[in-house]
Motif scaffolding. Structure first.
Motif, mmCIF file in Angstrom:
data_model
loop_
_atom_site.group_PDB
_atom_site.id
_atom_site.type_symbol
_atom_site.label_atom_id
_atom_site.label_comp_id
_atom_site.label_asym_id
_atom_site.label_seq_id
_atom_site.Cartn_x
_atom_site.Cartn_y
_atom_site.Cartn_z
ATOM 1 N N LEU A 955 0.840 -1.195 0.000
ATOM 2 C CA LEU A 955 0.000 0.000 0.000
ATOM 3 C C LEU A 955 0.874 1.244 0.000
ATOM 4 N N ASP A 956 0.448 2.266 -0.750
ATOM 5 C CA ASP A 956 1.131 3.556 -0.701
ATOM 6 C C ASP A 956 0.135 4.635 -1.091
ATOM 7 N N ILE A 957 0.338 5.841 -0.570
ATOM 8 C CA ILE A 957 -0.551 6.967 -0.848
ATOM 9 C C ILE A 957 0.280 8.151 -1.308
ATOM 10 N N CYS A 958 -0.195 8.825 -2.344
ATOM 11 C CA CYS A 958 0.404 10.077 -2.809
ATOM 12 C C CYS A 958 -0.483 11.217 -2.334
ATOM 13 N N PRO A 959 -0.106 11.931 -1.287
ATOM 14 C CA PRO A 959 -0.986 12.971 -0.756
ATOM 15 C C PRO A 959 -1.163 14.156 -1.704
ATOM 16 N N GLU A 960 -0.191 14.394 -2.588
ATOM 17 C CA GLU A 960 -0.316 15.547 -3.486
ATOM 18 C C GLU A 960 -1.513 15.405 -4.418
ATOM 19 N N ARG A 961 -1.718 14.224 -4.955
ATOM 20 C CA ARG A 961 -2.822 14.016 -5.897
ATOM 21 C C ARG A 961 -3.928 13.154 -5.320
ATOM 22 N N GLY A 962 -3.773 12.710 -4.095
ATOM 23 C CA GLY A 962 -4.803 11.871 -3.503
ATOM 24 C C GLY A 962 -4.923 10.528 -4.185
ATOM 25 N N ILE A 963 -3.792 9.908 -4.489
ATOM 26 C CA ILE A 963 -3.788 8.617 -5.176
ATOM 27 C C ILE A 963 -3.470 7.517 -4.168
ATOM 28 N N LEU A 964 -4.274 6.481 -4.189
ATOM 29 C CA LEU A 964 -4.046 5.288 -3.376
ATOM 30 C C LEU A 964 -3.573 4.176 -4.303
ATOM 31 N N LEU A 965 -2.426 3.596 -3.996
ATOM 32 C CA LEU A 965 -1.852 2.528 -4.796
ATOM 33 C C LEU A 965 -1.776 1.274 -3.937
ATOM 34 N N ALA A 966 -2.297 0.179 -4.454
ATOM 35 C CA ALA A 966 -2.307 -1.070 -3.692
ATOM 36 C C ALA A 966 -1.909 -2.223 -4.589
ATOM 37 N N GLY A 967 -1.190 -3.167 -4.003
ATOM 38 C CA GLY A 967 -0.818 -4.388 -4.698
ATOM 39 C C GLY A 967 -1.357 -5.597 -3.966
ATOM 40 N N SER A 968 -1.552 -6.679 -4.710
ATOM 41 C CA SER A 968 -2.230 -7.843 -4.138
ATOM 42 C C SER A 968 -1.413 -9.102 -4.328
ATOM 43 N N GLU A 969 -1.842 -10.111 -3.613
ATOM 44 C CA GLU A 969 -1.206 -11.414 -3.731
ATOM 45 C C GLU A 969 -1.429 -12.021 -5.106
ATOM 46 N N ASP A 970 -2.463 -11.556 -5.827
ATOM 47 C CA ASP A 970 -2.720 -12.079 -7.173
ATOM 48 C C ASP A 970 -1.860 -11.401 -8.241
ATOM 49 N N GLY A 971 -0.953 -10.480 -7.841
ATOM 50 C CA GLY A 971 -0.041 -9.843 -8.778
ATOM 51 C C GLY A 971 -0.569 -8.575 -9.410
ATOM 52 N N LYS A 972 -1.777 -8.194 -9.052
ATOM 53 C CA LYS A 972 -2.390 -7.012 -9.654
ATOM 54 C C LYS A 972 -2.080 -5.782 -8.819
ATOM 55 N N VAL A 973 -1.936 -4.639 -9.509
ATOM 56 C CA VAL A 973 -1.750 -3.350 -8.846
ATOM 57 C C VAL A 973 -2.871 -2.424 -9.319
ATOM 58 N N ILE A 974 -3.534 -1.763 -8.374
ATOM 59 C CA ILE A 974 -4.642 -0.866 -8.714
ATOM 60 C C ILE A 974 -4.382 0.487 -8.075
ATOM 61 N N ALA A 975 -4.657 1.536 -8.838
ATOM 62 C CA ALA A 975 -4.548 2.907 -8.331
ATOM 63 C C ALA A 975 -5.936 3.528 -8.299
ATOM 64 N N TRP A 976 -6.267 4.152 -7.175
ATOM 65 C CA TRP A 976 -7.552 4.826 -6.999
ATOM 66 C C TRP A 976 -7.334 6.325 -6.789
#
Length: 1652
Positions: A955-976
């Motif tokens: 998990l990581d968050i970019c406070p400047e743009r309000g982006i949430l980045l998460a990675g999973s055990e299934d190998g996928k990465v999603i940005a919100w």
């Protein structure tokens, strides 16, 4: 011509729509009659027939419209002579769309008005002139002028006011002049007709014209209309669409007087009988009798007092017969057309659900009809754009085609077409769609969407759904599932994956999305997170947007990183404009004079805008060659021309009518049909006051807008209005958004806007329908006039299963914008029927959209709660996809809002009452909620983010743009995007667990490191993978922690995994250096560019990777010979390293660079921890440190080299993670018990607890006022509202903590006793009314079972030590105890007898019976009075029930079921189960028992005698096992709670399943309560429900209609002669048993209950 199936495929491929006929949902009828003699018949139809037909059509899901162009007018003559043409156009329109009859003729004894032809071909007119003496042609030359702009030239009859300017002047002071003009025109008209007819007769004799051409000068309007109404196209074999009524007045004689003759027969200008017209009428009737006998309805009637009087009995019967005939014949024709089916093989597709067939078939037809309607709409618009003139863009079109061709075999980014509004972007893309197959592939599929041109193309979700369904249909791919189609993130992922799948197949696809700026802002479509940026080969994406007024172009420039993919559509040159003008006029068969051409071009060259030129040419097309140039003042821009056109329309039709008509189109939420617009205009008092300014309506009890006035305005609007389709109905919209803005600016000021929304709200409420009169003040009157507006009623349901979709879509919007708050609360927000109807018909997302809009404009907390309720409902209802069962809806709403009813009685209280009343009147078996037991709204949970298949690992968050980045055990990465809660990108490429993610470059890019060894860099703007470095970490031996550190200023990436550190160049991925452990040391990480390692003996070494001489070392104090690490943390900002050891120490090592030799100096501090720390974290400024020490979170201040603890936060389970707010006022922790806790940093107080993660909380992050939580064992993330430390949350908790291992509750459900965690040594008392704990009872050991004697108020706690503690609830300070047997066996379970006289306790090795008594009013437990031993091989007792007669029925962990009689010491072995018995429950009267197990089998036993009545097997989706059960008070029904998260109701007599209710969690405890039960779920909610069951259940009733499951019941006949199981005595001597029992019995106490 292609077959219907082939035509369907052509439409899906984006090729053509000609072969496919979309079936309309409109019955549109034109009523033709002469002007005066049929007024009584028309009024009767209006009063009686039309309302009945309207209700009939509505019940079939159809719209009924009547076009009566004669109604409401003073006379039949129009100034511009356009009436006949307009009537014929309306008849054609009716024939085109009507499902049933399209034409009704009422023909009496008048032939009707015979108008002068408005336009005559030039040659024909000159022939006619040649047949007349020269002294007679002057009048014709005066009124007919030659128009050389027509090709070929024509002669045009001049408007009456050209030569008689006062003809239409209704000002009272000019009334004499107007009367003179009227009389003059009558004689002029008669003279003109006489001349033309004389010339025509002669020309026909001379052979210069045909008989039909001659007849045009004699023909009446009525005959024109009847001919058009009866005309059938060649090859059309369908049923005639006309109904004819002929009324004869046999005794109407010439002597009856001129006044009566004038009303019922044709008379000349001097009042004499027009014999010529009567002869023409007779000929018309004869032709009708001969050609159309089946359509004729003949009536003969005598006049009464010179008129048709409805008060006359004979006339009333005649009118009633007329109405009945019209109703019956119209219904029959509609029924035949609708019942003809809607199959594609028949060449038609219904655009709404067809009746009949099963639900899935109807659903499929609805989806197909909706999709084909949308495709046809866009393809028709595109064809219209391409059929016109395309000039000046050939070069730009070629550039786009070349770019597409170059991208065919490579991955690429979208092509973007942009330019100012009206510059021709849409036409360019339509032409591209038409031409692309010749460029790419003849078999290519074109998906074209002209966004914003329909309601479906304005909503992003519907656009993506339609695109996906079209692509899947044409390529035979699996469409999105219902839950995917209704979940925006899943739909976007499906859309992206679909393009990839098409590419892999080798198929060619062109997707064109025009006008991205026209997408609704409701779901953040303008941010373009949904738009694919990395397009696979063979797939092409072309989009367009305006340069101004929207952020879309800026977002595209930011995400599409190839400048060559942008194509600017520039203004046209003057020469290009001239070329377009010539081509346009040629196509329209018109021309302009040189002077007129110059006027147009001079205006156009000021802008160069194609839309401006189009508007100018639309105006110029109507110019005659004799139109003076001095009258042509043209504006210099498109918007100014539009204003000029609107001004001209106001002068011609009236400012109020024009402003209201266009204003209502703009004000509508969707689009309005012409019929709706006419009705709404009839409710506008200002419009009616303008229309009836100088004269009164023909019927004072009925006031409406005369239809002809709207038709004339519609005609003059021309192409400014376009037609679309919505639910099979033709609707109106503006040609261009620029016109929408112009209309809004001109007519939609705030006060007018509110008034228009009020009128629209009243229309859709049906406030003035069904005979309710609305008062209006007309200028000719001094008092108000109450009159019927004859608008249709607006019920919520037209018929069973046929909802009023338009009302559902429009009413909330208009009530809100009209400020009608109370009506909004009553009719929409607080109406359960409305909410159910809209959810079922339009989807739950539309309800949420309405409620969201209300919360933005209204200060109403109740609305927010109801909105949140539907957000909670959405996943369930989306999964059902339109197959929602009404009881499910009402149960869900009531079970979530019940607790708010008293707090908000006027809205939520009323809504809950409605739901309760509906459920109480349900004709089927039903459970009625009595409390809130599903997750209520208004909690801390903000939303749930899903998209992974496995747990979240990074998990990581970019406070400047309000982006949430998460990675999973299934190998996928999603940005919100955390601001909009939308998926920005889904990054797919890793093939193993994601270990670490980082957002870099202020949110433009990100890095991800996975267990497949790869390090990947991605663009978060486009979603493209920028590079992939393999073997960034070792795959063979991945440690538990792997880190990425990025130094953006030095463009370096450090990867640290176990025994190695690698340093990469951030942009080039070049490996700069790497360091591996030596086998005697462990690499801890990197700090200040130095690699930090730890070797045996606690030696910490800082070394430079490229300079071996630059090293520094330090020994950790208090470290043993072999220090064991438990956690490390590097503080990069402050250059500190934190090390936690298993020995309970926290080390801080700091490094500083000193001296000229640049030598590193290391210092350390040591802090002792209460226990070893399992994780370390720090605040953003690195001044606050957090250490997780088992169940304690320790907080430290870090200043310089000093680390000092200042706060210990104690938890109920192991702390797994924690984080600190940016202002260092709040700390948030996550623990093993699935709970998130929010603490005050200053006071240490617990501010809030978040329950509902449903998994151990392993990762936490904070963004502004939001807590982000994740778990490595949960595939979702949850976002929570962060409470303020100054305002801790006082929300009542509606449940105890989830997952409590032991629970007991009172039979009224008001109090719950529970043990929080396994191993916890206290029992907590919970008050359900206050939502808080009221008492804590300490115990001496782990509690393994809880039971409650309800009437005697005794709480029994079985402990692992064998002790049973007894808490007399009436004596809070007292505690009783049943001592354990000497072997101290664990208490397995307990059972209390039905009358609470006895209780049984099952230990590991025996079962004992105790007697519950009282001494001196103080409770006591005596015994054991009996016991029986369990063999060492006996499976542990898992559940049991004690009967009043001291028989014990119990089941074991291996599935055995046994009945033991304590009185006779006898045993009965019953049918066993294949798995653990979880539930043994007896009925209230001791006649039955239910035994349930984990194998989905439950058996219902009769106890007197002991026989098996029913075996009930239930197979669901998963987790079928029964956990608990309770019988109803009457013992007629039994309720079961199961592992599959349902409650089931079974009939005891038959064993049949009566009802299944999904409650989102397994139910673990259940008790009988009144006419239902009280239970508790694994989530901690107390469930109270009553059960209603009718005496007779409908045979069609299916208890599994909302559940994917099946069940089977096997019943046996009860027989006392042949019992099912054999009763046997206890076996004789067994040494093992004997010695064991003797040991237990040798020192039996008199009273085993002791007071502690």
């Amino acid at each position: 011509m292609a077959s219907p199936r082939g035509a369907l495929m052509e439409v899906l491929r984006g090729q053509a729509t000609e072969g496919l006929k979309l079936r309309s949902n409109v019955v549109r009828v034109f009523v033709s009659s002469t002007f005066t003699d049929m007024s009584s018949e028309r009024n009767a139809l209006l009063d009686k027939t039309y309302p009945e037909l309207q209700a009939f059509c509505q019940s079939l899901g159809l719209v009924f419209e009547v076009v009566d162009m004669r109604w409401g007018l003073q006379d039949a003559i129009a100034v511009d002579h356009m009436t006949t043409e307009l009537c014929l156009q309306e008849i054609k329109a009716c024939k085109k769309v009507s499902v049933g009859p399209s034409f009704i003729a009422l023909l009496g004894n008048r032939y009707g008005h015979r108008p002068i032809p408005r336009v005559l071909p030039g040659k024909q007119f000159e022939v006619l002139l040649s047949k007349l003496p020269q002294d007679q042609v002057g009048l014709l030359h005066q009124w007919f002028r030659k128009d050389n702009n027509a090709v070929p030239p024509v002669y045009v009859l001049q408007p009456i006011t050209t030569l008689l300017p006062h003809y239409n002047d209704l000002q009272p002071e000019r009334r004499p002049l107007q009367d003179d003009s009227v009389i003059s025109w009558r004689y002029t008209e008669a003279r003109l007709l006489q001349l033309l007819r004389t010339a025509a007769v002669q020309a026909e004799k001379d052979g210069d014209i045909t008989v039909e051409q001659k007849h045009q000068f004699f023909k009446s309007v009525a005959e024109h209309e009847i001919e058009e109404g009866l005309r059938i196209p060649d090859g059309d074999e369908s049923e005639p669409a006309a109904i004819l009524f002929v009324r004869e007045l046999p005794n109407l004689r010439k002597k009856d007087g001129p006044k009566r003759l004038a009303q019922y027969m044709d008379v000349t200008a001097d009042g004499l009988l027009d014999t010529e017209a009567q002869e023409l009428l007779s000929g018309l009737k004869s032709r009708l009798f001969a050609a159309s006998p089946g359509m004729l309805n003949l009536h003969s009637v005598e006049l009464c007092k010179g008129a048709i009087e409805p008060s006359c009995k004979e006339h009333a019967q005649y009118l009633e017969s007329l109405c009945e005939q019209l109703v019956s014949q119209t219904k029959a024709r509609i029924a035949r057309r609708v019942g003809a089916g809607s199959s594609v093989e028949a060449g038609e597709v219904r655009t709404n659900g067809a009746r009949g067939g099963d639900a899935s078939q109807r659903k499929g037809e609805e989806d197909r009809g909706w999709l084909l309607q949308e495709l046809s709409h866009h393809m028709a618009l595109s064809a219209g754009k391409c059929s016109g003139v395309f000039r000046g863009r050939e070069g730009l079109l070629g550039k786009i085609c070349l770019a597409m061709w170059e991208h065919t075999n490579t991955r690429h980014m979208p092509l973007v077409v942009h330019g100012p509004p009206g510059v021709g972007k849409t036409t360019l893309l339509c032409k591209l769609a038409q031409e692309m197959r010749g460029l790419l592939d003849p078999r290519a599929v074109v998906v074209l969407r002209l966004l914003g041109t329909s309601a479906e193309s304005s909503d992003l979700g519907r656009v993506l759904q339609s695109v996906c369904f079209q692509i899947c249909s044409v390529f035979s791919l699996s469409p999105p599932t219902p839950i995917t189609a209704h979940t925006s993130e899943d739909l976007v992922r499906f859309f992206h994956g679909l393009l990839a799948e098409v590419s892999e197949r080798g198929d060619t696809l062109l997707l064109i999305l025009d006008s991205l700026d026209q997408l609704s802002s409701a779901n953040q479509g303008h941010k373009l997170h949904w738009l694919p940026k990395d397009i696979p080969p063979n797939v092409h994406l072309v989009v367009s947007t305006a340069d101004t007024g929207s952020p879309v172009l800026a977002n595209l420039r930011r995400t599409v990183e190839v400048p060559g993919n942008f194509f600017d559509v520039e203004p046209l040159s003057c020469d290009q404009g001239r070329e377009i003008m010539n081509a346009y006029m040629s196509e329209a068969q018109r021309s302009l004079t040189p002077e007129q051409c110059e006027v147009v071009l001079c205006s156009f060259q000021l802008s160069g805008n194609p839309l401006h030129l189009k508007l100018l040419l639309d105006m110029a097309r109507r110019w005659a060659s004799f139109t003076p140039v001095t009258d042509l003042a043209l504006s210099s821009s498109a918007q100014e021309v539009m204003s000029q056109l609107l001004q001209a329309l106001e002068e011609r039709h009236g400012k109020q009518l024009v402003g209201a008509a266009l204003g209502y189109i703009v004000s509508a939420r969707g689009s309005l049909s012409e019929a709706e617009l006419r009705d709404i205009l009839s409710l506008d008092d200002n419009v009616l006051a303008e229309v009836y300014q100088y004269w009164l309506p023909p019927n004072h009890s009925l006031i409406r807008l005369p239809p002809l006035l709207w038709v004339r305005l519609r005609h003059d609007l021309g192409e400014l209005l376009v037609e679309g389709q919505a639910n099979g109905v033709t609707v109106l919209d503006f040609h261009h958004k620029l016109l929408t803005e112009t209309v809004r600016e001109r007519y939609q000021r705030s006060e007018r806007q509110a008034d228009r929304h009020r009128v629209l709200a009243e229309y859709f409420l049906g406030s003035w329908s069904q005979g309710r009169f609305k008062a209006v003040l007309l200028p000719p009157l001094t008092t108000t006039l109450d009159a019927d507006r004859k608008v249709p009623p607006q019920p919520l349901w037209f018929a069973e299963g046929v909802a009023n979709v338009k009302k559902l879509q429009e009413l909330p919007y208009h009530l809100l914008h009209a400020g009608l708050w109370e009506e909004l609360r009553q009719e929409v927000i607080g109406s359960s029927e409305w909410l159910y109807c809209k959810t079922l018909t339009c989807g739950v997302a539309s309800v949420i959209e309405d409620l969201t809009l209300c919360t933005k404009l209204m200060d109403c907390p109740e609305t927010q709660l109801i909105r949140d309720t539907f957000i909670l409902l959405k996943p369930t209802l989306d999964f059902l996809d339109g197959q929602m069962d009404p009881p499910l809806f009402y149960t869900e709403v009531l079970a979530r809002l019940h607790s708010f009813a008293e707090m908000y009685p006027s809205l939520i209280g009323r809504l809950c009452c409605q739901c309760h009343d509906w459920l109480s009147c349900c004709p089927d078996p039903i459970l009625v909620p009595k409390c809130t037991f599903l997750q209520p709204p208004g909690g801390a949970l903000k939303t749930t983010l899903a998209g992974f298949q496995k747990g979240v690992t990074a998990l990581d968050i970019c406070p400047e743009r309000g982006i949430l980045l998460a990675g999973s055990e299934d190998g996928k990465v999603i940005a919100w995007d955390l601001n909009d809660l939308e998926v920005i990108q889904t990054l797919v490429g890793h093939t193993a667990k994601v270990l670490s993610v980082r957002v870099i470059d202020s949110g433009a890019h990100c890095l991800s490191l996975a267990a497949d060894g790869s390090l990947r860099k991605w663009s978060l703007l486009s979603g493209r993978q920028l590079y992939c470095t393999q073997e960034a970490v070792s795959i063979s031996s991945l440690p538990s922690t792997t880190h990425i550190h990025v130094s953006e200023e030095r463009a370096l990436v450090f990867t640290h995994s176990g025994g190695q550190v690698k340093v990469w160049h951030l942009n080039t991925t070049e490996l700069l250096f790497q360091v591996k452990d030596t086998g005697v040391s462990i690499i801890l990480g990197f700090l200040n560019g130095m690699v930090v390692s730890l070797s045996d003996g606690g030696l910490v070494t800082f070394s430079h990777p490229s300079a071996e001489d630059k090293t520094a070392q330090i020994h950790l104090e208090k470290s043993s010979h072999s220090l064991t690490l438990t956690a490390t943390l590097t503080l990069q900002r402050n250059g500190r390293l934190l090390i936690a050891s298993k020995e309970g120490f926290l080390y801080q090592v700091s490094s500083t660079l000193q001296g000229r030799q640049s030598q590193w100096t290391l210092r350390q501090t040591v802090t002792e921890l209460p226990v070893c720390a399992t994780f370390l974290s720090a605040s953003d400024d690195e001044r606050i440190l957090l250490a997780g020490c088992e169940r304690t979170l320790v907080l430290f201040h870090r200043e310089s080299d000093c680390v000092q603890s200042f706060l210990d936060l104690h938890h109920e389970d192991t702390v797994l993670c924690a984080c600190v707010s940016s202002d260092s006022r709040v700390v948030v922790s996550g623990s093993e018990d699935q709970t998130i806790r929010v603490w005050s940093m200053t006071t240490g107080n617990l501010l809030d607890c978040f329950l509902g993660m449903d998994a151990p909380v392993t990762t936490l992050a904070l963004y502004e006022g939001t807590v982000v939580s994740a778990s490595s064992s949960a595939y979702y993330l949850k976002l929570w509202h962060l409470p303020s430390p100054n305002n801790p949350q006082q929300r009542p908790n509606y449940c105890i903590p989830a997952g409590c291992p032991q629970v007991a509750l009172t039979k009224d459900g008001d109090t719950v006793y529970y043990v929080r965690n396994v191993g916890q040594k206290e029992v907590i008392t919970w008050n359900c009314h206050t939502g808080s704990s009221t008492d804590t009872m300490a115990v001496s050991a782990e509690v393994c079972c809880l039971e409650l004697a309800q009437n005697k108020k005794l709480l029994f706690c079985g402990l692992t030590t064998g002790t049973v503690l007894i808490y007399p609830l009436a004596f809070p300070k007292e505690t009783l105890c049943i001592p354990p047997p000497e072997t101290l066996p664990t208490v397995r379970c307990m059972a209390i007898g039905g009358q609470e006289k006895h209780m049984a306790v099952a230990y590991e090795d025996s079962v004992c019976l105790f007697e519950i008594t009282a001494r001196d009013s103080f409770p006591s437990v005596e015994g054991p009075s009996a016991r029986f031993a369990l063999s060492l091989l006996h499976s542990p007792v898992s559940s049991m029930a004690l009967l009043p007669d001291c028989r014990l029925l119990y089941g074991t962990a291996c599935g055995e079921v046994t009945m033991y009689d304590f009185k006779s010491a006898s045993t009965a072995i019953l049918d066993g189960h294949r798995s653990r018995v979880n539930c043994v429950t007896t009925s209230n009267w001791g006649t039955h028992a239910l035994v349930g197990s984990e194998d989905a089998v439950q058996r219902l036993w009769g106890l007197t005698p002991l026989v098996l009545d029913h075996t009930m097997e239930y197979k669901g989706f998963l987790f079928e096992g029964v956990l608990c059960a309770a019988f109803s008070e009457s013992d007629k029904h039994v309720f079961t709670g199961s592992q599959d998260r349902t409650i089931k109701v079974w009939d005891v007599a038959s064993g049949s399943l009566l009802f299944v209710q999904y409650v989102y969690a397994p139910v673990t405890k259940m008790l009988t309560y009144r006419n239902g039960f009280v239970a508790i779920s694994q989530l901690g909610y107390v469930i109270k429900e009553g059960f209603r069951c009718p005496d007779g259940v409908c045979p069609e009733y299916n208890p599994l209609r909302n559940v994917n499951a099946h069940y089977r019941v096997t019943s046996r006949q009860k027989s006392t002669d042949s019992p099912h199981s054999v009763i046997t005595e206890i076996p004789e001597y067994n040494p093992a048993q004997f010695n064991f029992m003797a040991l237990m019995l040798k020192s039996k106490p008199s009273h085993s209950c002791q007071l502690l």
